[in-house]
Design a protein around this motif. Structure first.
Motif, PDB file in Angstrom:
ATOM      1  N   LEU A 302       0.845  -1.199   0.000  1.00  0.00           N
ATOM      2  CA  LEU A 302       0.000   0.000   0.000  1.00  0.00           C
ATOM      3  C   LEU A 302       0.879   1.248   0.000  1.00  0.00           C
ATOM      4  O   LEU A 302       2.055   1.185   0.388  1.00  0.00           O
ATOM      5  CB  LEU A 302      -0.904  -0.004   1.243  1.00  0.00           C
ATOM      6  CG  LEU A 302      -2.027  -1.050   1.251  1.00  0.00           C
ATOM      7  CD1 LEU A 302      -2.710  -1.093   2.619  1.00  0.00           C
ATOM      8  CD2 LEU A 302      -3.061  -0.754   0.164  1.00  0.00           C
ATOM      9  N   PRO A 303       0.342   2.395  -0.428  1.00  0.00           N
ATOM     10  CA  PRO A 303       1.159   3.620  -0.419  1.00  0.00           C
ATOM     11  C   PRO A 303       1.716   3.911   0.972  1.00  0.00           C
ATOM     12  O   PRO A 303       1.038   3.720   1.983  1.00  0.00           O
ATOM     13  CB  PRO A 303       0.158   4.701  -0.849  1.00  0.00           C
ATOM     14  CG  PRO A 303      -0.905   3.968  -1.591  1.00  0.00           C
ATOM     15  CD  PRO A 303      -1.015   2.623  -0.938  1.00  0.00           C
ATOM     16  N   LYS A 304       2.937   4.400   1.009  1.00  0.00           N
ATOM     17  CA  LYS A 304       3.580   4.664   2.299  1.00  0.00           C
ATOM     18  C   LYS A 304       3.342   6.088   2.788  1.00  0.00           C
ATOM     19  O   LYS A 304       3.557   6.381   3.973  1.00  0.00           O
ATOM     20  CB  LYS A 304       5.090   4.392   2.186  1.00  0.00           C
ATOM     21  CG  LYS A 304       5.429   2.937   1.864  1.00  0.00           C
ATOM     22  CD  LYS A 304       6.920   2.714   1.845  1.00  0.00           C
ATOM     23  CE  LYS A 304       7.264   1.276   1.463  1.00  0.00           C
ATOM     24  NZ  LYS A 304       6.618   0.284   2.357  1.00  0.00           N
ATOM     25  N   LYS A 305       2.957   7.000   1.883  1.00  0.00           N
ATOM     26  CA  LYS A 305       2.772   8.388   2.290  1.00  0.00           C
ATOM     27  C   LYS A 305       1.870   9.113   1.307  1.00  0.00           C
ATOM     28  O   LYS A 305       1.603   8.623   0.200  1.00  0.00           O
ATOM     29  CB  LYS A 305       4.119   9.103   2.391  1.00  0.00           C
ATOM     30  CG  LYS A 305       4.873   9.160   1.067  1.00  0.00           C
ATOM     31  CD  LYS A 305       6.216   9.867   1.233  1.00  0.00           C
ATOM     32  CE  LYS A 305       6.945   9.936  -0.114  1.00  0.00           C
ATOM     33  NZ  LYS A 305       8.237  10.651  -0.003  1.00  0.00           N
ATOM     34  N   GLU A 306       1.403  10.280   1.736  1.00  0.00           N
ATOM     35  CA  GLU A 306       0.655  11.222   0.883  1.00  0.00           C
ATOM     36  C   GLU A 306      -0.578  10.581   0.241  1.00  0.00           C
ATOM     37  O   GLU A 306      -0.911  10.851  -0.915  1.00  0.00           O
ATOM     38  CB  GLU A 306       1.584  11.818  -0.198  1.00  0.00           C
ATOM     39  CG  GLU A 306       2.741  12.603   0.405  1.00  0.00           C
ATOM     40  CD  GLU A 306       3.754  13.067  -0.638  1.00  0.00           C
ATOM     41  OE1 GLU A 306       3.639  12.647  -1.794  1.00  0.00           O
ATOM     42  OE2 GLU A 306       4.650  13.835  -0.269  1.00  0.00           O
ATOM     43  N   SER A 307      -1.262   9.739   0.977  1.00  0.00           N
ATOM     44  CA  SER A 307      -2.519   9.119   0.514  1.00  0.00           C
ATOM     45  C   SER A 307      -3.596   9.398   1.552  1.00  0.00           C
ATOM     46  O   SER A 307      -3.469   8.984   2.712  1.00  0.00           O
ATOM     47  CB  SER A 307      -2.332   7.614   0.321  1.00  0.00           C
ATOM     48  OG  SER A 307      -1.432   7.350  -0.725  1.00  0.00           O
TER      49      SER A 307
END
Length: 363
Positions: A302-307
């Motif tokens: 999954l995205p690690k940041k800015e989501s």
């Protein structure tokens, strides 16, 4: 015919159907059906010849139920949709839940404003379930941010549980003829009484066929002065509830899903209460494998940041293959699949319309 995985994805702009072999290596996408219309409820009924049902509710063109008998290659409207009697004073605003009944053609439907309907002919005709729809509390229920919706329908023999936002949890022990508010231990953070008889903002309830009497609830949490009321468990058919939120980064969220083979394994998607977005912009599903005693974060892929997406109450589901996969749809139009019970995530689709619901079945 080899097993197929069928995904129904209800979005702001219609229904999509994705299909794959049991390996899930490649999905084929069809749709949108009911183009341009928000779809908040879908059901894949694998019994006999598989059928797919979906809502299609438009304030100008009316309330409709769609039905497919060819795995979502085509849909037709049923002969009618749920509707209140002319002298009732209420008008249908949306369909939030479609669930299969015990009989092959039986369907249950939860709607907004919070009421329950039943069909005995696969959606061609509907009758109002007065035991909950005309309950003495019904005119006192208040809408939550998503409206006044009956969004959860769980059946367990003659018992039936419904979840209402904002009304709480109601239990029937006579097949849906009558209901009682059953919210002992279910808190509310937005009224003076922390534990009212009814009026809680229940977000979703899930049970498990291997553990009769056990239920898990995602309630409206995120209240600093009333911590821990967001994620709950019952072991007595919903008569009493207790917090299992200890260890989560937030007890606010919308969906809650149980592992199909293990009643001790449950998944939630914690969100920031103010923004309804993933904490710190780093989305993660949290899993308990001991019935809520402890939680672990699973986010590989999954995205690690800015989501900062939101996952709505019915936008997470799990298939029932031997090593099941978890599916999560987001308000930014992504559909994620977590193989091996959520251990490894990949994005199946990244540019769908905002996702309202995700339902999966193996047929």
């Amino acid at each position: 015919m080899p097993a197929r995985v069928v995904l129904c994805i209800g979005t702001r702009k219609g229904l999509f159907v994705a299909e794959a072999a049991a390996s899930r290596r490649k999905f084929t996408l069809r749709g949108p059906f009911a183009p341009g219309v928000g779809v908040y409820a879908a059901l894949v009924d694998p019994r006999g010849t598989p059928r797919i049902f979906a809502s299609s509710c438009n304030p100008y063109f009316g309330m409709k139920v769609l039905r497919s008998t060819d795995l979502g290659k085509s849909f037709k409207e049923t002969k009618s949709a749920p509707a209140f009697p002319k002298d009732d004073g209420r008008a249908l605003a949306n369909i939030w839940a479609l669930e299969a009944g015990e009989a092959k053609k039986e369907l249950w439907c939860g709607v907004e404003p919070a009421s329950l309907f039943r069909s005995r002919d696969a959606g061609d005709s509907w009758e109002l379930v007065r035991g909950i729809s005309n309950h003495e509390h019904s005119r006192k229920w208040q809408p939550g941010a998503g409206g006044l919706c009956l969004h959860t329908i769980l059946r367990d023999g003659h018992r039936m549980h419904v979840g209402i936002s904002t009304g709480g949890h109601y239990l029937s022990e006579d097949g849906g003829a009558s209901f009682v508010a059953s919210n002992h231990g279910v808190g509310a953070g937005f009224v003076p009484d922390a534990y009212p008889e009814f009026g809680q903002c229940v977000h979703k309830i899930v049970g498990h066929r291997k553990a009769p009497g056990r239920l898990y609830m995602q309630n409206h949490g995120g209240w600093p002065d009333r911590p821990g009321i967001g994620v709950l468990r019952s072991d007595d058919h919903g008569r009493t509830w207790r917090s299992i939120a200890q260890g989560l980064p937030s007890d606010f969220g919308f969906p809650i899903v149980a592992h199909p083979h293990d009643p001790d394994t449950v998944y939630v998607m914690p969100l920031e209460p103010a923004t309804r977005a993933c904490p710190d912009g780093s989305p993660a599903v949290w899993r308990t494998e001991d019935g809520g005693k402890s939680w672990s974060r699973i986010a590989r892929g999954l995205p690690k940041k800015e989501s900062f997406f939101t996952v709505q109450r019915d936008a997470m589901d799990m298939d029932e293959l031997r090593s099941p996969a978890l599916y999560v749809g987001t308000t930014t139009g992504q559909l994620w699949m977590g193989r091996d019970g959520g251990e490894e995530w990949s994005c199946l689709y990244d540019s769908l319309p905002p996702v309202h619901c995700v339902k999966v079945a193996v047929v």
